[in-house]
Design an enzyme around this catalytic site. Structure first.
Site, PDB file in Angstrom:
ATOM      1  N   GLU A 187       1.906  -0.403  -4.957  1.00  0.00           N
ATOM      2  CA  GLU A 187       0.662   0.515  -5.273  1.00  0.00           C
ATOM      3  C   GLU A 187       1.435   1.797  -5.250  1.00  0.00           C
ATOM      4  O   GLU A 187       1.785   2.314  -4.225  1.00  0.00           O
ATOM      5  CB  GLU A 187      -0.229   0.570  -4.334  1.00  0.00           C
ATOM      6  CG  GLU A 187      -1.234   1.396  -4.774  1.00  0.00           C
ATOM      7  CD  GLU A 187      -1.878   2.222  -3.715  1.00  0.00           C
ATOM      8  OE1 GLU A 187      -3.110   2.755  -3.926  1.00  0.00           O
ATOM      9  OE2 GLU A 187      -1.329   2.506  -2.680  1.00  0.00           O
ATOM     10  N   ASP A 228       0.741  -1.149  -0.015  1.00  0.00           N
ATOM     11  CA  ASP A 228       0.051   0.082  -0.071  1.00  0.00           C
ATOM     12  C   ASP A 228       0.737   1.359   0.109  1.00  0.00           C
ATOM     13  O   ASP A 228       1.978   1.416   0.731  1.00  0.00           O
ATOM     14  CB  ASP A 228      -0.949  -0.065   1.466  1.00  0.00           C
ATOM     15  CG  ASP A 228      -1.859   0.917   1.300  1.00  0.00           C
ATOM     16  OD1 ASP A 228      -2.637   0.968   0.398  1.00  0.00           O
ATOM     17  OD2 ASP A 228      -1.913   1.920   2.199  1.00  0.00           O
TER      18      ASP A 228
HETATM   19  C1  BGC Z   1      -5.280   2.214  -0.442  1.00  0.00           C
HETATM   20  C2  BGC Z   1      -6.534   2.982  -0.173  1.00  0.00           C
HETATM   21  C3  BGC Z   1      -6.173   3.580   1.298  1.00  0.00           C
HETATM   22  C4  BGC Z   1      -4.798   4.308   1.196  1.00  0.00           C
HETATM   23  C5  BGC Z   1      -4.356   4.563   2.726  1.00  0.00           C
HETATM   24  C6  BGC Z   1      -4.345   3.497  -0.576  1.00  0.00           C
HETATM   25  O1  BGC Z   1      -3.629   3.482  -1.643  1.00  0.00           O
HETATM   26  O2  BGC Z   1      -5.510   1.653  -1.693  1.00  0.00           O
HETATM   27  O3  BGC Z   1      -7.783   2.383  -0.172  1.00  0.00           O
HETATM   28  O4  BGC Z   1      -7.307   4.556   1.526  1.00  0.00           O
HETATM   29  O5  BGC Z   1      -3.887   3.705   0.498  1.00  0.00           O
HETATM   30  O6  BGC Z   1      -3.893   3.431   3.178  1.00  0.00           O
END
Ligand code: BGC
Length: 581
Positions: A302, A231
């Site tokens: 991500e 994340d």
């Molecule tokens: C996740 C989100 C989240 C954020 C904070 C993002 O990249 O996919 O859903 O709100 O990170 O953790």
């Protein structure tokens, strides 16, 4: 019953996926895998409380096997106060009771592996929950203490420290700093949170944090997970001195902010972040002593970054295996733009020896069946509310099917988001009083937020909550249009979106397209995306996506294997993609 980690004997995935026979030869599975994102709150509810859970997912694994995907990525199911739907983790080694128990997680893993499905879990390293033991300890400890050094605490500015340490704004709106009350009751230091105030950022310059996450990785690798979706992978390290940054800390784009994707502020993509993932890669590689690619465990970043090249720095050979290709997701439905992003993605990935990934929907963006039905030129909104301009659902679904048909022919790995195989749109008229996304609240409704793409999945048209739950309960209300789109209404129905996805995934596997080589085809109108994929198995696949108004004639000598929509008089109409061999 909770099974302690020491007694766990992790399962592994049997033969089918080792080289992904028949078409994929001996390439590592993650180079061409189709990975299905399960958003656990919304996938299937096993206990009737209206929130999806791990037993619910396990019960639907045969459906995923039948669909033809290779792996699941499950969004967080850790212990969490759910201030950001589980992306606020209170304990990385515990399952939240709303989702089940550790025994349920082990059962899910074992069952998935029996079915030949790999399981990737979500790891959230940028921040913990404010209810994590470390943060509680930090609040009880004085300024400058080791407990505070695990987070980003700073003294305030202004004569009495009542102003935040710098001008950073949270991705979810409002300031990125919150002031704490010291144990003696006086107003005290501030802590950084790039997201909600209940998501304090960790201090990744502290070796204790680095060590803790190595241990968390090992905890889940020991249980048998096949990898981690990481994340906000680009945010962990912040620039020294935390310099001011005038722009909003935009991450996943959306809203009207033109700077989305151009944002390279001091909170994103610092050089030191790559060192962290080199360390993680070593941990993962240590779980594959023989080096057999069938046993690779993977990391997927991500990272919303302004260019493909920048993104690919996360998948250099000693870092992660994959990074989400959000550039593809954000490409307009225009033939030239699609050709450009595909070419650039393949070239930049090849330059670092990584596979490309492709993705059109996830839990943070308006679903592509809705997005592609918005008027041309509309910037991707962060959610759609009842009083916003509404998408054209027929056009949206037609284009979504064409877009997916194009995507699943492309070499590399592809990500699907639960429910897109049913052609689900967003709920674009949720009442505000059911919303849960912190972005909605922190922007005081200026951003609608992401609830619309998180509505529970319809499984059975005539059942309570469309079969999502045994009870008539779902944590977000499902729109009426979900009834006719329920899985049972599409199963075995020629031309349904579900059957389209099944066919695409079967052909992709049989022809080894994911491990193939793409060749652009010349001689078509500019509004046609035309290419051939020389797969690792079977005949080359010719792919034609017609985005223009003029119907497209089929080439001689080839048979249509699948089409995203009905052909008209043997011609490919607008917003339709065909595969031929
Ligand atoms: C996740 C989100 C989240 C954020 C904070 C993002 O990249 O996919 O859903 O709100 O990170 O953790």
């Amino acid at each position: 019953m909770t099974v302690p980690s020491t007694t766990t004997s992790p399962t592994t995935v049997p033969a089918r996926t080792s080289g992904d026979a028949p078409g994929h030869g001996s390439t590592a599975w993650w180079r061409h895998a189709v990975i299905y994102q399960v958003y656990p709150r919304s996938f299937a509810d096993g206990d009737g409380d209206g929130v999806g859970d791990l037993p619910g997912i396990t019960s639907r694994l045969p459906y995923l096997r039948e669909l033809g995907v290779d792996a699941l990525w499950i969004s967080p199911f850790y212990l969490s106060p759910m201030a950001d739907a589980g992306y606020d983790v209170a304990d990385y080694r515990a399952v939240d009771p709303v989702f089940g128990t550790m025994a349920d997680a082990d059962e899910l893993l074992a069952r998935a592996h029996e079915l030949g499905l790999r399981v990737i879990i979500d790891l959230v390293p940028n921040h913990t929950s404010d209810e994590h033991a470390w943060f509680r300890e930090a609040l009880d400890a004085p300024a400058g203490s080791p407990a505070r050094e695990r987070y980003v605490f700073r003294d305030g500015t202004g004569p009495d420290g009542s102003l935040p340490p710098n001008n950073w704004r949270s991705v979810f709106g409002g300031a990125a700093w919150t002031r704490v009350t010291e144990p003696d009751g006086t107003p005290g230091q501030w802590y950084l949170h790039l997201f909600d105030s209940k998501q304090p950022d960790l201090n990744w310059r502290n070796p204790e944090v680095v060590e803790e996450f190595h241990d968390i990785l090992r905890f889940w690798l020991d249980r048998g997970v096949d990898g981690f979706r990481v994340d906000v992978a680009h945010s962990l390290v912040k620039a020294e001195g935390l310099p001011d940054w005038e722009e909003k800390a935009v991450m996943a784009g959306g809203g009207d902010d033109e700077s989305a994707h151009a944002n390279l502020g001091p909170m994103w993509d610092q050089e030191e972040v790559h060192e962290i993932y080199r360390g993680w890669r070593q941990v993962l590689d240590s779980y594959n002593e023989t080096g057999d690619p069938a046993h690779d465990r993977i990391l997927c970043a991500e990272a919303w970054l302004p260019s493909v090249a920048r993104t690919m720095r996360f998948v250099r050979p000693d870092e992660m295996h994959q990074a989400f290709n959000f550039h593809f997701l954000d490409t307009a439905w225009q033939a030239e733009d699609l050709r450009d992003v595909v070419t650039e993605s393949l070239e930049e990935a090849a330059a670092v020896g990584a596979p490309t990934t492709w993705v059109l929907s996830n839990h943070d963006v308006v679903r592509h069946a809705t997005r592609l039905g918005l008027p041309p030129g509309t910037r991707r909104p962060n959610g759609i509310a009842a009083d916003d301009p509404q998408p054209n659902p027929v056009l949206g679904l037609r284009r979504a099917r064409a877009a997916t048909t194009l995507m699943l022919a492309l070499p590399g790995s592809a990500y699907l988001y639960n429910g897109e195989e049913l052609g689900l749109p967003d709920h674009t008229a949720l009442p505000h009083d059911v919303r849960q996304d912190p972005a909605f609240f922190r922007t005081r409704g200026e951003e609608t937020g992401r609830d619309g793409c998180r509505v529970p999945i319809p499984w059975v048209a005539g059942a309570p909550a469309y079969g999502f739950s045994e009870e008539e309960r779902s944590w977000l209300p499902q729109p009426l249009v979900y009834g006719p789109l329920a899985a049972d209404r599409q199963e075995g129905v020629a031309g349904s979106t579900l059957e389209l996805y099944r066919t695409l995934l079967r052909l992709r596997r049989e022809h080894g397209l994911g491990a193939g080589r793409l060749e652009w085809l010349e001689g078509h109108a500019p509004s046609v995306v035309a290419f051939r994929v020389h797969g690792a198995g079977g005949r080359p696949m010719t792919v034609l996506a017609n985005l223009g108004a003029d119907p497209l004639a089929l080439p001689d000598g080839l048979e249509v294997l699948v089409a995203s929509g009905r052909l008209e008089d043997g011609l490919v109409p607008q917003d339709t993609t065909v595969w031929l061999a």
